[in-house]
Design a protein around this motif. Structure first.
Motif, mmCIF file in Angstrom:
data_model
loop_
_atom_site.group_PDB
_atom_site.id
_atom_site.type_symbol
_atom_site.label_atom_id
_atom_site.label_comp_id
_atom_site.label_asym_id
_atom_site.label_seq_id
_atom_site.Cartn_x
_atom_site.Cartn_y
_atom_site.Cartn_z
ATOM 1 N N HIS A 1 0.814 -1.212 0.000
ATOM 2 C CA HIS A 1 0.000 0.000 0.000
ATOM 3 C C HIS A 1 0.851 1.267 0.000
ATOM 4 O O HIS A 1 0.305 2.367 -0.187
ATOM 5 C CB HIS A 1 -0.960 -0.012 1.186
ATOM 6 C CG HIS A 1 -2.088 -0.984 1.009
ATOM 7 N ND1 HIS A 1 -1.925 -2.345 1.167
ATOM 8 C CD2 HIS A 1 -3.390 -0.803 0.648
ATOM 9 C CE1 HIS A 1 -3.084 -2.949 0.932
ATOM 10 N NE2 HIS A 1 -3.979 -2.048 0.608
ATOM 11 N N GLY A 2 2.146 1.146 0.238
ATOM 12 C CA GLY A 2 3.094 2.215 -0.055
ATOM 13 C C GLY A 2 3.194 3.360 0.921
ATOM 14 O O GLY A 2 4.295 3.835 1.167
ATOM 15 N N VAL A 3 2.104 3.839 1.486
ATOM 16 C CA VAL A 3 2.130 4.992 2.379
ATOM 17 C C VAL A 3 2.448 4.518 3.800
ATOM 18 O O VAL A 3 1.748 3.644 4.324
ATOM 19 C CB VAL A 3 0.773 5.726 2.368
ATOM 20 C CG1 VAL A 3 0.805 6.922 3.303
ATOM 21 C CG2 VAL A 3 0.430 6.158 0.950
ATOM 22 N N PRO A 4 3.502 5.066 4.437
ATOM 23 C CA PRO A 4 3.924 4.555 5.752
ATOM 24 C C PRO A 4 2.802 4.460 6.780
ATOM 25 O O PRO A 4 2.658 3.439 7.457
ATOM 26 C CB PRO A 4 5.000 5.562 6.177
ATOM 27 C CG PRO A 4 5.587 6.019 4.884
ATOM 28 C CD PRO A 4 4.447 6.071 3.914
ATOM 29 N N ALA A 5 2.000 5.524 6.928
ATOM 30 C CA ALA A 5 0.906 5.475 7.916
ATOM 31 C C ALA A 5 -0.126 4.418 7.543
ATOM 32 O O ALA A 5 -0.676 3.727 8.407
ATOM 33 C CB ALA A 5 0.244 6.851 8.022
ATOM 34 N N GLN A 6 -0.367 4.270 6.250
ATOM 35 C CA GLN A 6 -1.334 3.270 5.797
ATOM 36 C C GLN A 6 -0.794 1.865 5.994
ATOM 37 O O GLN A 6 -1.548 0.939 6.318
ATOM 38 C CB GLN A 6 -1.668 3.512 4.319
ATOM 39 C CG GLN A 6 -2.979 2.902 3.879
ATOM 40 C CD GLN A 6 -3.465 3.478 2.566
ATOM 41 O OE1 GLN A 6 -2.817 4.320 1.970
ATOM 42 N NE2 GLN A 6 -4.606 3.009 2.111
ATOM 43 N N ILE A 7 0.508 1.681 5.819
ATOM 44 C CA ILE A 7 1.134 0.378 6.064
ATOM 45 C C ILE A 7 0.898 -0.050 7.511
ATOM 46 O O ILE A 7 0.502 -1.179 7.792
ATOM 47 C CB ILE A 7 2.644 0.437 5.749
ATOM 48 C CG1 ILE A 7 2.866 0.595 4.252
ATOM 49 C CG2 ILE A 7 3.351 -0.812 6.266
ATOM 50 C CD1 ILE A 7 4.311 0.847 3.878
ATOM 51 N N ALA A 8 1.145 0.890 8.446
ATOM 52 C CA ALA A 8 0.972 0.582 9.862
ATOM 53 C C ALA A 8 -0.479 0.238 10.182
ATOM 54 O O ALA A 8 -0.762 -0.692 10.946
ATOM 55 C CB ALA A 8 1.433 1.768 10.708
ATOM 56 N N ALA A 9 -1.417 0.981 9.580
ATOM 57 C CA ALA A 9 -2.825 0.762 9.877
ATOM 58 C C ALA A 9 -3.362 -0.515 9.249
ATOM 59 O O ALA A 9 -4.297 -1.127 9.775
ATOM 60 C CB ALA A 9 -3.645 1.964 9.388
ATOM 61 N N ILE A 10 -2.776 -0.930 8.126
ATOM 62 C CA ILE A 10 -3.282 -2.103 7.409
ATOM 63 C C ILE A 10 -2.712 -3.404 7.979
ATOM 64 O O ILE A 10 -3.331 -4.469 7.831
ATOM 65 C CB ILE A 10 -2.979 -1.964 5.903
ATOM 66 C CG1 ILE A 10 -3.945 -0.952 5.288
ATOM 67 C CG2 ILE A 10 -3.054 -3.288 5.168
ATOM 68 C CD1 ILE A 10 -3.679 -0.630 3.860
ATOM 69 N N LEU A 11 -1.592 -3.345 8.658
ATOM 70 C CA LEU A 11 -0.982 -4.570 9.190
ATOM 71 C C LEU A 11 -1.952 -5.404 10.038
ATOM 72 O O LEU A 11 -2.027 -6.627 9.853
ATOM 73 C CB LEU A 11 0.266 -4.225 9.999
ATOM 74 C CG LEU A 11 1.595 -4.282 9.241
ATOM 75 C CD1 LEU A 11 2.731 -3.774 10.119
ATOM 76 C CD2 LEU A 11 1.881 -5.694 8.746
ATOM 77 N N PRO A 12 -2.711 -4.804 10.977
ATOM 78 C CA PRO A 12 -3.646 -5.629 11.743
ATOM 79 C C PRO A 12 -4.724 -6.268 10.872
ATOM 80 O O PRO A 12 -5.098 -7.425 11.094
ATOM 81 C CB PRO A 12 -4.263 -4.634 12.744
ATOM 82 C CG PRO A 12 -3.323 -3.496 12.802
ATOM 83 C CD PRO A 12 -2.695 -3.406 11.458
ATOM 84 N N ILE A 13 -5.229 -5.513 9.880
ATOM 85 C CA ILE A 13 -6.233 -6.075 8.975
ATOM 86 C C ILE A 13 -5.637 -7.235 8.195
ATOM 87 O O ILE A 13 -6.272 -8.296 8.020
ATOM 88 C CB ILE A 13 -6.748 -4.991 8.002
ATOM 89 C CG1 ILE A 13 -7.332 -3.802 8.770
ATOM 90 C CG2 ILE A 13 -7.772 -5.582 7.042
ATOM 91 C CD1 ILE A 13 -8.609 -4.084 9.479
ATOM 92 N N ALA A 14 -4.406 -7.056 7.718
ATOM 93 C CA ALA A 14 -3.743 -8.114 6.952
ATOM 94 C C ALA A 14 -3.547 -9.365 7.802
ATOM 95 O O ALA A 14 -3.717 -10.494 7.316
ATOM 96 C CB ALA A 14 -2.395 -7.609 6.431
ATOM 97 N N TRP A 15 -3.205 -9.178 9.071
ATOM 98 C CA TRP A 15 -2.972 -10.324 9.957
ATOM 99 C C TRP A 15 -4.264 -11.111 10.192
ATOM 100 O O TRP A 15 -4.273 -12.343 10.101
ATOM 101 C CB TRP A 15 -2.391 -9.848 11.285
ATOM 102 C CG TRP A 15 -2.164 -10.937 12.288
ATOM 103 C CD1 TRP A 15 -2.868 -11.167 13.428
ATOM 104 C CD2 TRP A 15 -1.173 -11.962 12.227
ATOM 105 N NE1 TRP A 15 -2.369 -12.259 14.094
ATOM 106 C CE2 TRP A 15 -1.322 -12.772 13.385
ATOM 107 C CE3 TRP A 15 -0.165 -12.272 11.323
ATOM 108 C CZ2 TRP A 15 -0.511 -13.869 13.644
ATOM 109 C CZ3 TRP A 15 0.654 -13.379 11.577
ATOM 110 C CH2 TRP A 15 0.481 -14.156 12.725
#
Length: 314
Positions: free
Chosen positions: A182-196
């Motif tokens: 997803h490329g955007v640092p803040a979005q990466i952090a926020a998406i990690l829990p969803i991805a898990w």
């Protein structure tokens, strides 16, 4: 009968025999690379060069991705459709519970980001559209794109990595790659829990479609809220606040991080993988496609800090 409990799996044949019809690790690498390249390049060209609206551009990028996948990944897709997870219906209660945990954890992490780097929140994608294209955006971004991403990341990549390295490695690797894409640092952090929770829910329910349900619900209702508020004073105020975002007290951020950690702990204990991979059988997970994918992700992330023209020396 509830689907909160993990049902037992019937005994299957030897792993070596069934491996020939299972997705391979390199299948997932290639699918993720193809998806990221096609989806982003086609959408960018259609929006920037052809001046098409966002929803229509996303829909056309989905069509382009599907056509290229059918052409270049046909054996891998055939293996995926023969896999037991493809043929197993979704576990709806599992999907809803995992979605709640993932969303709460995601928002908790965003609170932490706002306390340490509030300016980074302004880089998160803002989906702006109008007129009939709002409905195209809901269909493309809320239904079609989630399905394509699930095929690549929880279908081919997760399943292939499981057979090579086991369920834990597969869940961690697929979650990191999905978030980084997803490329955007803040979005990466926020998406990690969803991805898990997407990875663990697929493993716990034994169904690829459980992840599709979670992903589609998350995207569709997020976009629906944005569409309903589009052009309103509330949305205008939200954009203004994002541009002038101030840091929250660190205590708020740490509290959000603690809530996120608690949700991920519960999700990890609850969403226990089924034993549909008797034992890792080995095989390479690193190839040219994975290296290319990581390089592409690095360029996209770097582009958030340095304009592309500067990177090209212009």
């Amino acid at each position: 009968m509830t689907d909160w409990a993990v049902p037992p799996l019937k005994e299957e044949g030897p792993p070596a025999a069934s491996m020939s019809i299972q997705p391979r690790p390199l299948d997932g690498n290639r699918a993720a690379l193809l998806l990221l390249l096609t989806q982003n390049v086609v959408t960018l060209l259609l929006v920037s060069a052809a001046k098409l609206p966002l929803g229509l551009s996303l829909g056309l990028s989905f069509v382009a991705t599907g056509l290229l996948a059918a052409l270049l990944l046909r054996p891998a897709l055939r293996r995926l459709t023969r896999d037991s997870r493809w043929r197993t219906p979704p576990a709806i209660l599992t999907a809803l519970g995992a979605l709640v945990l993932g969303v709460i954890a995601s928002r908790g992490i965003l609170l932490f980001v706002q306390s340490v780097a509030p300016q980074s929140l302004g880089q998160i994608n803002q989906f702006q559209t109008a007129g009939w294209d709002r409905y195209a955006l809901l269909i493309a971004g809320g239904l079609l794109i989630p399905f394509a991403e699930e095929v690549a990341f929880r279908g081919l990549l997760l399943r292939g990595y499981e057979w090579a390295r086991g369920p834990l490695f597969a869940a961690i690797a697929s979650s990191l790659l999905f978030a980084l894409a997803h490329g955007v640092p803040a979005q990466i952090a926020a998406i990690l829990p969803i991805a898990w929770v997407l990875a663990r829910a697929a493993q716990a329910s034994g169904s690829f479609w459980t992840g599709v349900v979670i992903h589609a619900l998350n995207n569709f209702f997020s976009l629906l809220l944005a569409v309903l508020l589009s052009g309103s004073k509330v949305m205008a105020q939200a954009h203004k606040e994002l541009e002038n975002m101030k840091a929250l007290p660190l205590s708020f951020g740490l509290a959000g991080l603690l809530v996120a950690a608690a949700c991920m702990f519960v999700a990890t204990l609850w969403l226990r993988p089924r034993s549909d991979v008797p034992a890792p059988v080995g095989g390479s997970v690193v190839g040219g496609s994975l290296v290319a994918l990581l390089l592409l992700v690095a360029v996209v992330i770097a582009g958030q800090f340095v304009p592309l023209g500067a990177l090209l020396g212009r």
